[in-house]
Design a protein around this motif. Structure first.
Motif, PDB file in Angstrom:
ATOM      1  N   PHE A 131       0.970  -1.311  -0.011  1.00 34.28           N
ATOM      2  CA  PHE A 131       0.015   0.136  -0.092  1.00 34.28           C
ATOM      3  C   PHE A 131       0.951   1.427   0.079  1.00 34.28           C
ATOM      4  O   PHE A 131       1.829   1.268   0.648  1.00 34.28           O
ATOM      5  CB  PHE A 131      -0.963  -0.077   1.312  1.00 34.28           C
ATOM      6  CG  PHE A 131      -1.936  -0.941   1.357  1.00 34.28           C
ATOM      7  CD1 PHE A 131      -3.091  -0.611   0.640  1.00 34.28           C
ATOM      8  CD2 PHE A 131      -1.827  -2.340   1.635  1.00 34.28           C
ATOM      9  CE1 PHE A 131      -4.093  -1.754   0.780  1.00 34.28           C
ATOM     10  CE2 PHE A 131      -2.663  -3.303   1.833  1.00 34.28           C
ATOM     11  CZ  PHE A 131      -4.009  -3.165   1.342  1.00 34.28           C
ATOM     12  N   VAL A 132       0.331   2.244  -0.534  1.00 37.98           N
ATOM     13  CA  VAL A 132       1.165   3.509  -0.632  1.00 37.98           C
ATOM     14  C   VAL A 132      -0.069   4.686  -0.264  1.00 37.98           C
ATOM     15  O   VAL A 132      -1.149   4.528  -0.717  1.00 37.98           O
ATOM     16  CB  VAL A 132       1.799   4.007  -1.971  1.00 37.98           C
ATOM     17  CG1 VAL A 132       2.686   3.143  -2.320  1.00 37.98           C
ATOM     18  CG2 VAL A 132       0.803   3.940  -3.076  1.00 37.98           C
ATOM     19  N   SER A 133       0.177   5.699   0.278  1.00 36.57           N
ATOM     20  CA  SER A 133      -0.633   6.696   0.757  1.00 36.57           C
ATOM     21  C   SER A 133      -1.011   7.441  -0.764  1.00 36.57           C
ATOM     22  O   SER A 133      -0.313   7.791  -1.382  1.00 36.57           O
ATOM     23  CB  SER A 133      -0.098   7.683   1.544  1.00 36.57           C
ATOM     24  OG  SER A 133      -0.885   9.137   1.375  1.00 36.57           O
ATOM     25  N   ASP A 134      -2.504   7.740  -0.693  1.00 39.65           N
ATOM     26  CA  ASP A 134      -2.911   8.543  -2.078  1.00 39.65           C
ATOM     27  C   ASP A 134      -2.498   9.722  -1.938  1.00 39.65           C
ATOM     28  O   ASP A 134      -2.406  10.343  -3.119  1.00 39.65           O
ATOM     29  CB  ASP A 134      -4.474   8.187  -1.875  1.00 39.65           C
ATOM     30  CG  ASP A 134      -5.196   8.526  -3.164  1.00 39.65           C
ATOM     31  OD1 ASP A 134      -4.771   8.015  -4.292  1.00 39.65           O
ATOM     32  OD2 ASP A 134      -5.616   9.525  -3.585  1.00 39.65           O
ATOM     33  N   ALA A 135      -1.943  10.567  -1.155  1.00 40.69           N
ATOM     34  CA  ALA A 135      -1.384  11.783  -0.975  1.00 40.69           C
ATOM     35  C   ALA A 135      -0.278  12.043  -1.839  1.00 40.69           C
ATOM     36  O   ALA A 135       0.154  12.989  -2.221  1.00 40.69           O
ATOM     37  CB  ALA A 135      -1.421  12.285   0.435  1.00 40.69           C
TER      38      ALA A 135
END
Length: 105
Positions: free
Chosen positions: A86-90
């Motif tokens: 997972f990666v932050s959408d920001a």
């Protein structure tokens, strides 16, 4: 922070790739960023790898998690880019403040 399985065209445009379920869209991570890829949707999860600058990622699904402020605003959305990754959408240029993929089950 970083993302693997990224695809990028020579001119920096988004690339579409065929998958079993149809077309898969790739999104650029913020310029100049090495993006942490985590084992779950939050900063409390372990880092499993780091995506290099200029990476693009496919988003298979999204879910809420830790709120993060990045180049593309403040968001609690996390993008699933691979199994258990997972990666932050920001930090991902999706062109939206909301969901661009289905919610993760």
């Amino acid at each position: 922070m970083a993302v693997e399985h990224a695809a990028e065209t020579a001119d920096g445009d988004e690339e579409l790739s065929a998958t079993a379920s149809g077309m898969l869209r790739y999104y650029s991570i913020a310029p100049g960023v090495r993006l942490n890829v985590r084992s779950g949707p939050g900063t409390g999860y372990r880092i499993v790898r780091v995506l290099p600058e200029g990476s693009k990622v496919a988003i298979f699904c999204q879910m809420p998690g830790t709120t993060v402020t990045g180049p593309y605003g403040t968001s609690n959305l996390w993008d699933n880019i691979d199994d258990g990754e997972f990666v932050s959408d920001a930090y991902v240029n999706t062109g939206s403040d909301g969901y661009v993929a289905s919610r993760c089950a």
